[in-house]
Design a protein around this motif. Structure first.
Motif, mmCIF file in Angstrom:
data_model
loop_
_atom_site.group_PDB
_atom_site.id
_atom_site.type_symbol
_atom_site.label_atom_id
_atom_site.label_comp_id
_atom_site.label_asym_id
_atom_site.label_seq_id
_atom_site.Cartn_x
_atom_site.Cartn_y
_atom_site.Cartn_z
ATOM 1 N N VAL A 180 4.582 4.145 -112.946
ATOM 2 C CA VAL A 180 3.356 3.513 -113.430
ATOM 3 C C VAL A 180 2.290 4.582 -113.661
ATOM 4 N N ALA A 181 1.697 4.555 -114.847
ATOM 5 C CA ALA A 181 0.605 5.466 -115.176
ATOM 6 C C ALA A 181 -0.713 4.698 -115.078
ATOM 7 N N GLN A 182 -1.594 5.153 -114.220
ATOM 8 C CA GLN A 182 -2.877 4.481 -114.041
ATOM 9 C C GLN A 182 -3.871 4.978 -115.093
ATOM 10 N N THR A 183 -4.537 4.043 -115.766
ATOM 11 C CA THR A 183 -5.547 4.396 -116.760
ATOM 12 C C THR A 183 -6.870 3.751 -116.374
ATOM 13 N N GLN A 184 -7.895 4.093 -117.106
ATOM 14 C CA GLN A 184 -9.240 3.563 -116.827
ATOM 15 C C GLN A 184 -9.275 2.045 -116.955
ATOM 16 N N TYR A 185 -8.363 1.483 -117.767
ATOM 17 C CA TYR A 185 -8.399 0.046 -118.021
ATOM 18 C C TYR A 185 -7.235 -0.725 -117.394
ATOM 19 N N GLY A 186 -6.372 -0.019 -116.679
ATOM 20 C CA GLY A 186 -5.273 -0.704 -116.028
ATOM 21 C C GLY A 186 -3.983 0.097 -116.128
ATOM 22 N N PRO A 187 -2.939 -0.327 -115.388
ATOM 23 C CA PRO A 187 -1.690 0.433 -115.364
ATOM 24 C C PRO A 187 -0.860 0.243 -116.637
ATOM 25 N N VAL A 188 -0.091 1.268 -116.951
ATOM 26 C CA VAL A 188 0.859 1.217 -118.064
ATOM 27 C C VAL A 188 2.208 1.669 -117.518
ATOM 28 N N GLN A 189 3.240 0.909 -117.826
ATOM 29 C CA GLN A 189 4.594 1.268 -117.378
ATOM 30 C C GLN A 189 5.582 0.983 -118.503
ATOM 31 N N VAL A 190 6.455 1.927 -118.755
ATOM 32 C CA VAL A 190 7.365 1.849 -119.900
ATOM 33 C C VAL A 190 8.819 1.817 -119.430
ATOM 34 N N ARG A 191 9.605 0.972 -120.099
ATOM 35 C CA ARG A 191 11.048 0.899 -119.867
ATOM 36 C C ARG A 191 11.757 1.313 -121.155
ATOM 37 N N VAL A 192 12.763 2.162 -121.022
ATOM 38 C CA VAL A 192 13.528 2.586 -122.199
ATOM 39 C C VAL A 192 15.011 2.303 -121.996
ATOM 40 N N THR A 193 15.692 2.062 -123.093
ATOM 41 C CA THR A 193 17.149 1.965 -123.088
ATOM 42 C C THR A 193 17.665 3.120 -123.938
ATOM 43 N N VAL A 194 18.548 3.930 -123.340
ATOM 44 C CA VAL A 194 19.052 5.127 -123.993
ATOM 45 C C VAL A 194 20.561 5.023 -124.139
ATOM 46 N N SER A 195 21.058 5.366 -125.307
ATOM 47 C CA SER A 195 22.500 5.374 -125.560
ATOM 48 C C SER A 195 22.854 6.590 -126.390
ATOM 49 N N GLY A 196 23.842 7.339 -125.932
ATOM 50 C CA GLY A 196 24.249 8.532 -126.662
ATOM 51 C C GLY A 196 23.139 9.546 -126.798
ATOM 52 N N GLY A 197 22.273 9.634 -125.780
ATOM 53 C CA GLY A 197 21.173 10.580 -125.814
ATOM 54 C C GLY A 197 20.044 10.187 -126.734
ATOM 55 N N LYS A 198 20.050 8.940 -127.193
ATOM 56 C CA LYS A 198 19.036 8.476 -128.145
ATOM 57 C C LYS A 198 18.336 7.233 -127.607
ATOM 58 N N ILE A 199 17.020 7.176 -127.804
ATOM 59 C CA ILE A 199 16.269 5.974 -127.400
ATOM 60 C C ILE A 199 16.586 4.863 -128.396
ATOM 61 N N ILE A 200 17.138 3.767 -127.901
ATOM 62 C CA ILE A 200 17.422 2.643 -128.797
ATOM 63 C C ILE A 200 16.430 1.501 -128.587
ATOM 64 N N LYS A 201 15.660 1.586 -127.504
ATOM 65 C CA LYS A 201 14.684 0.522 -127.248
ATOM 66 C C LYS A 201 13.606 1.047 -126.309
ATOM 67 N N ALA A 202 12.364 0.685 -126.562
ATOM 68 C CA ALA A 202 11.253 1.039 -125.679
ATOM 69 C C ALA A 202 10.334 -0.162 -125.572
ATOM 70 N N GLU A 203 9.829 -0.408 -124.374
ATOM 71 C CA GLU A 203 8.934 -1.549 -124.177
ATOM 72 C C GLU A 203 7.987 -1.257 -123.023
#
Length: 262
Positions: A180-203
């Motif tokens: 979780v990355a804390q910012t001035q306006y609230g936390p941000v957290q990212v989930r990624v799906t990686v296949s074959g060394g490549k990002i196929i999804k980020a949210e």
């Protein structure tokens, strides 16, 4: 004068025949099947109906996580058959007051869009920004769960690395959630799906919300998600007007990539 009678009789007979045919045709549309379908009121079955009974045979149902919005929770359920979304529905959506009308208008359109796009990359419905953003978030969660289930069915588990045999990309895909990355306006957290060394999804599983932050998040996060997939790294540009959210997103994205790479 005698010659005119047969002609007049022929004209009258012809007119009577045409009138009879018109009368018969006017009675037919009463059983129009399109009218019966429209009476159901639900738009999604229009897209799903060509698939017919094939849905029930090898279909699986998965429900995404509930996404919290300013006006209430949104939660999406998918039916998937042979790797294809055959049905999408909102099992939770904002309600009460004006929300009832907005939900009734927006959700059927979002359901249709999800089936048509076969992904969470659907346009927001005009006048339903918050509901649309929540729908897309829960839809992506449902897709992730469906992919994870499919990967587990093919191999020993979608989060295990290695195994370059016939298991293919689905078995090698792994999902990692950044710190979780804390910012001035609230936390941000990212989930990624990686296949074959490549990002196929980020949210973004967490992002600033409340007041103006909700609007900024709804605008910035989809762009950041797309940028992450396109760049294949955390080296992405900040979204204009969302400097803090962008910085937090990049920080958590890098953390997620570090985990996935390990």
């Amino acid at each position: 004068m005698r010659k005119s009678h047969p002609i007049r009789r022929f004209v009258l007979a012809g007119a009577a025949t045409v009138s009879g045919i018109v009368l018969l045709l006017s009675l037919k549309p009463a059983t129009d099947p399109a009218s019966a379908q429209a009476a159901g009121g639900a738009a999604p079955p229009v897209a799903a109906s060509p698939q017919g009974g094939a849905q029930a045979a090898g279909s699986g149902t998965v429900t995404g996580d509930a996404a919290r919005t300013q006006y209430g929770a949104v939660q999406v359920r998918l039916t998937v058959a042979n790797g294809k979304i055959t049905k999408a529905e909102a099992v939770q959506a904002p309600k009460g007051g004006q929300s009832d009308q907005i939900t009734a208008n927006a959700v059927p359109k979002l359901n249709q869009a999800a089936v048509a796009a076969q992904s969470a990359d659907v346009d927001a419905v005009s006048g339903a920004t918050y509901t649309s953003a929540g729908y897309k978030q829960s839809l992506q969660s449902a897709i992730d769960k469906a992919n994870a289930a499919a990967g587990a069915g093919r191999g020993s588990g979608s989060q295990e690395s290695g195994g370059q045999g016939s298991g293919g990309g689905a078995a090698q895909a792994r999902t990692a959630t950044g710190a979780v990355a804390q910012t001035q306006y609230g936390p941000v957290q990212v989930r990624v799906t990686v296949s074959g060394g490549k990002i196929i999804k980020a949210e973004a599983v967490q992002a600033p919300s409340g007041g103006q932050s909700t609007n900024i998040t709804a605008n910035a996060v989809p762009k950041l998600n797309q940028a992450a997939v396109a760049a294949g790294s955390a080296d992405i540009d900040a979204v204009s007007g969302a400097t803090y959210t962008s910085a937090g997103y990049k920080e958590s994205l890098q953390s997620a990539l570090d985990q996935a790479g390990g």
